[in-house]
Design a protein around this motif. Structure first.
Motif, PDB file in Angstrom:
ATOM      1  N   MET A 298      25.493  60.873 -34.617  1.00 47.39           N
ATOM      2  CA  MET A 298      25.795  59.608 -33.958  1.00 47.39           C
ATOM      3  C   MET A 298      26.674  59.876 -32.742  1.00 47.39           C
ATOM      4  N   GLN A 299      26.375  59.181 -31.651  1.00 50.58           N
ATOM      5  CA  GLN A 299      27.137  59.357 -30.425  1.00 50.58           C
ATOM      6  C   GLN A 299      27.819  58.054 -30.058  1.00 50.58           C
ATOM      7  N   VAL A 300      29.092  58.163 -29.725  1.00 44.96           N
ATOM      8  CA  VAL A 300      29.860  56.994 -29.304  1.00 44.96           C
ATOM      9  C   VAL A 300      29.674  56.821 -27.799  1.00 44.96           C
ATOM     10  N   ILE A 301      29.366  55.585 -27.403  1.00 48.15           N
ATOM     11  CA  ILE A 301      29.141  55.291 -25.981  1.00 48.15           C
ATOM     12  C   ILE A 301      30.245  54.362 -25.513  1.00 48.15           C
ATOM     13  N   ARG A 302      30.905  54.788 -24.447  1.00 46.65           N
ATOM     14  CA  ARG A 302      31.911  53.930 -23.834  1.00 46.65           C
ATOM     15  C   ARG A 302      31.306  53.224 -22.631  1.00 46.65           C
ATOM     16  N   LYS A 303      31.895  52.105 -22.284  1.00 43.35           N
ATOM     17  CA  LYS A 303      31.436  51.314 -21.149  1.00 43.35           C
ATOM     18  C   LYS A 303      31.601  52.121 -19.852  1.00 43.35           C
ATOM     19  N   LEU A 304      30.668  51.926 -18.920  1.00 48.69           N
ATOM     20  CA  LEU A 304      30.765  52.563 -17.612  1.00 48.69           C
ATOM     21  C   LEU A 304      32.039  52.120 -16.898  1.00 48.69           C
ATOM     22  N   GLU A 305      32.682  53.048 -16.243  1.00 43.25           N
ATOM     23  CA  GLU A 305      33.912  52.744 -15.509  1.00 43.25           C
ATOM     24  C   GLU A 305      33.575  52.431 -14.054  1.00 43.25           C
ATOM     25  N   GLY A 306      33.130  51.243 -13.794  1.00 46.01           N
ATOM     26  CA  GLY A 306      32.806  50.822 -12.431  1.00 46.01           C
ATOM     27  C   GLY A 306      31.313  50.688 -12.209  1.00 46.01           C
ATOM     28  N   GLU A 307      30.984  50.276 -11.003  1.00 46.16           N
ATOM     29  CA  GLU A 307      29.591  50.081 -10.606  1.00 46.16           C
ATOM     30  C   GLU A 307      29.084  51.319  -9.873  1.00 46.16           C
ATOM     31  N   PRO A 308      27.773  51.475  -9.793  1.00 44.43           N
ATOM     32  CA  PRO A 308      27.240  52.563  -8.976  1.00 44.43           C
ATOM     33  C   PRO A 308      27.600  52.340  -7.505  1.00 44.43           C
ATOM     34  N   ASP A 309      27.744  53.427  -6.776  1.00 45.98           N
ATOM     35  CA  ASP A 309      28.074  53.363  -5.362  1.00 45.98           C
ATOM     36  C   ASP A 309      26.771  53.454  -4.571  1.00 45.98           C
ATOM     37  N   LEU A 310      26.384  52.360  -3.921  1.00 43.62           N
ATOM     38  CA  LEU A 310      25.125  52.278  -3.176  1.00 43.62           C
ATOM     39  C   LEU A 310      25.431  52.371  -1.692  1.00 43.62           C
ATOM     40  N   MET A 311      24.846  53.378  -1.016  1.00 47.49           N
ATOM     41  CA  MET A 311      25.072  53.583   0.415  1.00 47.49           C
ATOM     42  C   MET A 311      23.734  53.673   1.141  1.00 47.49           C
ATOM     43  N   VAL A 312      23.700  53.107   2.354  1.00 45.55           N
ATOM     44  CA  VAL A 312      22.503  53.170   3.190  1.00 45.55           C
ATOM     45  C   VAL A 312      22.852  53.812   4.525  1.00 45.55           C
ATOM     46  N   GLU A 313      21.822  54.339   5.190  1.00 44.57           N
ATOM     47  CA  GLU A 313      22.016  55.007   6.471  1.00 44.57           C
ATOM     48  C   GLU A 313      22.470  54.017   7.550  1.00 44.57           C
ATOM     49  N   LYS A 314      21.869  52.822   7.588  1.00 44.60           N
ATOM     50  CA  LYS A 314      22.252  51.796   8.553  1.00 44.60           C
ATOM     51  C   LYS A 314      22.058  50.426   7.925  1.00 44.60           C
ATOM     52  N   GLU A 315      22.648  49.403   8.536  1.00 43.27           N
ATOM     53  CA  GLU A 315      22.645  48.070   7.945  1.00 43.27           C
ATOM     54  C   GLU A 315      21.531  47.170   8.448  1.00 43.27           C
ATOM     55  N   ARG A 316      20.786  47.599   9.466  1.00 48.50           N
ATOM     56  CA  ARG A 316      19.691  46.805  10.023  1.00 48.50           C
ATOM     57  C   ARG A 316      18.448  47.668  10.116  1.00 48.50           C
ATOM     58  N   TYR A 317      17.313  47.095   9.729  1.00 49.24           N
ATOM     59  CA  TYR A 317      16.045  47.821   9.741  1.00 49.24           C
ATOM     60  C   TYR A 317      14.959  46.969  10.361  1.00 49.24           C
ATOM     61  N   ALA A 318      14.061  47.614  11.093  1.00 52.43           N
ATOM     62  CA  ALA A 318      12.887  46.952  11.658  1.00 52.43           C
ATOM     63  C   ALA A 318      11.655  47.458  10.914  1.00 52.43           C
ATOM     64  N   VAL A 319      10.567  46.716  10.999  1.00 56.43           N
ATOM     65  CA  VAL A 319       9.311  47.148  10.391  1.00 56.43           C
ATOM     66  C   VAL A 319       8.934  48.501  10.978  1.00 56.43           C
ATOM     67  N   GLY A 320       8.613  49.452  10.105  1.00 56.07           N
ATOM     68  CA  GLY A 320       8.259  50.803  10.528  1.00 56.07           C
ATOM     69  C   GLY A 320       9.399  51.795  10.403  1.00 56.07           C
ATOM     70  N   ASP A 321      10.648  51.312  10.317  1.00 56.64           N
ATOM     71  CA  ASP A 321      11.794  52.206  10.129  1.00 56.64           C
ATOM     72  C   ASP A 321      11.758  52.830   8.733  1.00 56.64           C
ATOM     73  N   ILE A 322      12.420  53.961   8.592  1.00 52.16           N
ATOM     74  CA  ILE A 322      12.563  54.601   7.282  1.00 52.16           C
ATOM     75  C   ILE A 322      13.919  54.204   6.706  1.00 52.16           C
ATOM     76  N   LEU A 323      13.891  53.545   5.557  1.00 54.81           N
ATOM     77  CA  LEU A 323      15.098  53.161   4.841  1.00 54.81           C
ATOM     78  C   LEU A 323      15.546  54.352   4.010  1.00 54.81           C
ATOM     79  N   ARG A 324      16.775  54.802   4.231  1.00 61.32           N
ATOM     80  CA  ARG A 324      17.342  55.907   3.455  1.00 61.32           C
ATOM     81  C   ARG A 324      18.565  55.393   2.723  1.00 61.32           C
ATOM     82  N   ALA A 325      18.588  55.606   1.404  1.00 65.17           N
ATOM     83  CA  ALA A 325      19.695  55.120   0.584  1.00 65.17           C
ATOM     84  C   ALA A 325      20.022  56.137  -0.509  1.00 65.17           C
ATOM     85  N   ASN A 326      21.299  56.166  -0.899  1.00 62.35           N
ATOM     86  CA  ASN A 326      21.768  56.979  -2.021  1.00 62.35           C
ATOM     87  C   ASN A 326      22.517  56.078  -2.980  1.00 62.35           C
TER      88      ASN A 326
END
Length: 156
Positions: A1-29
Motif C-alpha cells: 500500500m502506498q500513501v499519497i499526499r496532496k500535490l503541493e501547488g499547481e503545475p507551472d504552465l509557460m508559453v513562448e509568447k502571449e499572442r498567436y496568429a493562425v499558422g504560428d507554432i504554439l510552444r508550451a511547457n
C-alpha cells in the motif's frame, strides 16, 4: 500500500509568447510540483486533450519526482487559444493551471499622426509616435552632419 499526499501547488504552465496568429507554432511547457509518487501530466488545447510533444521526468535529491511535458502545435483557427495543464495522482488528487492566449492581429498605424497635437503645441498633448518621429529625424540629421564632417576632414 502506498500513501499519497496532496500535490503541493499547481503545475507551472509557460508559453513562448502571449499572442498567436493562425499558422504560428504554439510552444508550451508544463512542470509538475515535485512529488512522490510522480504526477501523471496531461495537456488540453481548446478543451481537447492533446498528446504532448515530449515528456521528461527526474528525481530531486529528496526523492520527489518532477515531470515536465511540452507541446508544439500549429494554431489552426482564429480567436483565443485556451491551454490547460493537469497534474493527476491516480485520480485522487488533481491540480490544474490554465492560460487563455489572445489572437495576434495586425495593428493599423496612423499615417497622419494624431489629431490631439498641433504644430503650436510642442510638449502638451503630443503623442510618443510623433516624438519618436522627431527623434528619428534628429538622428538622421546628426548622422548626415557627422558624415559630411568626416568627408571634409578626409579631403584636407
Amino acid at each position: 500500500m502506498q500513501v499519497i499526499r496532496k500535490l503541493e501547488g499547481e503545475p507551472d504552465l509557460m508559453v513562448e509568447k502571449e499572442r498567436y496568429a493562425v499558422g504560428d507554432i504554439l510552444r508550451a511547457n508544463c512542470t509538475s510540483p515535485a512529488h512522490n509518487p510522480p504526477a501523471n501530466m496531461s495537456i488540453t488545447l481548446n478543451g481537447q486533450k492533446v498528446q504532448p510533444t515530449f515528456e521528461r521526468r527526474w528525481a530531486e535529491s529528496d526523492g520527489r519526482w518532477v515531470t515536465v511535458i511540452g507541446l508544439e502545435s500549429k494554431v489552426t483557427r482564429a480567436g483565443k487559444v485556451r491551454l490547460a495543464c493537469v497534474a493527476d495522482l491516480f485520480g485522487v488528487f488533481r491540480a490544474q493551471s490554465e492560460l487563455t492566449l489572445d489572437e495576434d492581429r495586425p495593428r493599423l498605424a496612423s499615417v497622419l499622426g494624431t489629431r490631439q497635437s498641433s504644430p503650436n503645441q510642442v510638449g502638451a498633448g503630443s503623442s510618443s509616435g510623433s516624438s519618436s518621429s522627431r527623434n528619428f529625424v534628429a538622428v538622421l540629421l546628426w548622422n548626415g552632419f557627422i558624415s559630411s564632417w568626416y568627408l571634409f576632414q578626409l579631403s584636407r
